[in-house]
Motif scaffolding. Sequence first.
Motif, mmCIF file in Angstrom:
data_model
loop_
_atom_site.group_PDB
_atom_site.id
_atom_site.type_symbol
_atom_site.label_atom_id
_atom_site.label_comp_id
_atom_site.label_asym_id
_atom_site.label_seq_id
_atom_site.Cartn_x
_atom_site.Cartn_y
_atom_site.Cartn_z
ATOM 1 N N ILE A 7 23.876 51.579 25.906
ATOM 2 C CA ILE A 7 23.032 52.535 26.632
ATOM 3 C C ILE A 7 21.689 52.701 25.939
ATOM 4 O O ILE A 7 20.641 52.801 26.583
ATOM 5 C CB ILE A 7 23.754 53.893 26.761
ATOM 6 C CG1 ILE A 7 24.922 53.766 27.742
ATOM 7 C CG2 ILE A 7 22.798 54.982 27.238
ATOM 8 C CD1 ILE A 7 25.768 55.012 27.841
ATOM 9 N N GLN A 14 16.762 52.311 33.841
ATOM 10 C CA GLN A 14 18.180 51.954 33.859
ATOM 11 C C GLN A 14 19.049 53.130 33.411
ATOM 12 O O GLN A 14 20.131 53.348 33.948
ATOM 13 C CB GLN A 14 18.419 50.740 32.953
ATOM 14 C CG GLN A 14 17.795 49.448 33.468
ATOM 15 C CD GLN A 14 17.946 48.307 32.473
ATOM 16 O OE1 GLN A 14 17.583 48.437 31.301
ATOM 17 N NE2 GLN A 14 18.492 47.192 32.940
ATOM 18 N N LEU A 18 21.944 54.990 35.485
ATOM 19 C CA LEU A 18 23.290 55.178 34.959
ATOM 20 C C LEU A 18 23.718 56.643 35.065
ATOM 21 O O LEU A 18 24.853 56.935 35.445
ATOM 22 C CB LEU A 18 23.348 54.721 33.499
ATOM 23 C CG LEU A 18 24.738 54.688 32.838
ATOM 24 C CD1 LEU A 18 25.652 53.710 33.564
ATOM 25 C CD2 LEU A 18 24.605 54.311 31.365
ATOM 26 N N ASP A 21 24.631 57.360 38.542
ATOM 27 C CA ASP A 21 25.945 56.805 38.867
ATOM 28 C C ASP A 21 27.073 57.723 38.384
ATOM 29 O O ASP A 21 28.059 57.948 39.100
ATOM 30 C CB ASP A 21 26.114 55.417 38.247
ATOM 31 C CG ASP A 21 25.387 54.332 39.034
ATOM 32 O OD1 ASP A 21 25.035 54.589 40.205
ATOM 33 O OD2 ASP A 21 25.176 53.234 38.483
ATOM 34 N N ARG A 96 29.090 48.775 39.626
ATOM 35 C CA ARG A 96 28.058 49.195 38.672
ATOM 36 C C ARG A 96 28.686 49.911 37.475
ATOM 37 O O ARG A 96 28.138 49.889 36.375
ATOM 38 C CB ARG A 96 27.023 50.098 39.351
ATOM 39 C CG ARG A 96 26.209 49.400 40.428
ATOM 40 C CD ARG A 96 24.961 50.193 40.789
ATOM 41 N NE ARG A 96 25.253 51.552 41.192
ATOM 42 C CZ ARG A 96 25.543 51.918 42.437
ATOM 43 N NH1 ARG A 96 25.585 50.989 43.407
ATOM 44 N NH2 ARG A 96 25.782 53.173 42.744
ATOM 45 N N LEU A 97 29.822 50.563 37.712
ATOM 46 C CA LEU A 97 30.600 51.173 36.631
ATOM 47 C C LEU A 97 32.003 50.589 36.673
ATOM 48 O O LEU A 97 32.614 50.478 37.740
ATOM 49 C CB LEU A 97 30.679 52.694 36.810
ATOM 50 C CG LEU A 97 29.411 53.513 36.550
ATOM 51 C CD1 LEU A 97 29.686 54.987 36.846
ATOM 52 C CD2 LEU A 97 28.927 53.352 35.124
#
Length: 302
Positions: A7, A14, A18, A21, A96-97
């Motif tokens: 991260i 980004q 995140l 998300d 994405r996760l």
Amino acid sequence: MTQLIAITKLAPGQISGLINDYLAISKFKVVAMLVLTAWVGLALAPDVGRGIGVQFISLLGIGFLSAAAAVINHVVDSEIDSKMARTRHRPVAKGRLSKFHALSFAAVIGVSGFVMLVVWANTLTAILTLFALVGYAFIYTSFLKRATPQNIVIGGLAGAMPPLLGWVSETGQMAAAPWLLVMIIFTWTPPHFWALAIARKSDYERAKIPMLPVTHGIDFCKTCVVAYSVLLTLVCVLPYLIGMSGVIYLVAATLLNSIFTYKAVKLKLAGNDDTAMDLFRFSIVHLMLLFVALFIDKWFVI
């Protein structure tokens, strides 16, 4: 640790994506509504002299466990979500996760919320909130949703619990009054979700989810929406009848439920997907304003 290091190497855009998300799999807006109803349950409870800070942490604990349940729902339903137009872009369904990272996140916020409730509220609230998590994330999502067209009716109890949780966090004991608030949300849930299911019937058919309009037809589902709307109107009068609320709430409840029932009848008589979505969207506003009216009636009436 590896994820944390990764991260730190992301660009600001980004990182923002995140965060969005993680908020998405937490169903942040839904959880905010649940916390609102818990807050009203807390506010209507007898004053026992707890500080605002302790009350805030209690509500945060309820919110964290509710969010953890939402994350688990995203993981369990990821395959179904990928088949439905409304949900196919969800972070876990889209990839994405990962499921591991989502479940790790659920564990962190779930344990944090449970500890908050044990330390700053009481053990009874922590246990009841945990039961609500299990009811929604596992009993409803893993079994009822796939097993019966009455999934929303039976599973709706887990989502209706926050007002009781807020009350118990304040008093440390059960009472009859907050169960009326639970009944309101329990009765509100079927027409709220069935309106969405009518508009998204093809999605549920594609995912093989036995929602009521899929198993019994749209017309029958519309009739059930009207019936529950009338029942909701009657249930919403109960807090006034027992002296839990006053005239301000009664007027607000009468107006809101009149609009709700009108939209339900409109859906029944000349409904299409747009009419169904109109009812679905209004139902969210309806519940929010109803509980705000309860709070105003309690604290701002001289």
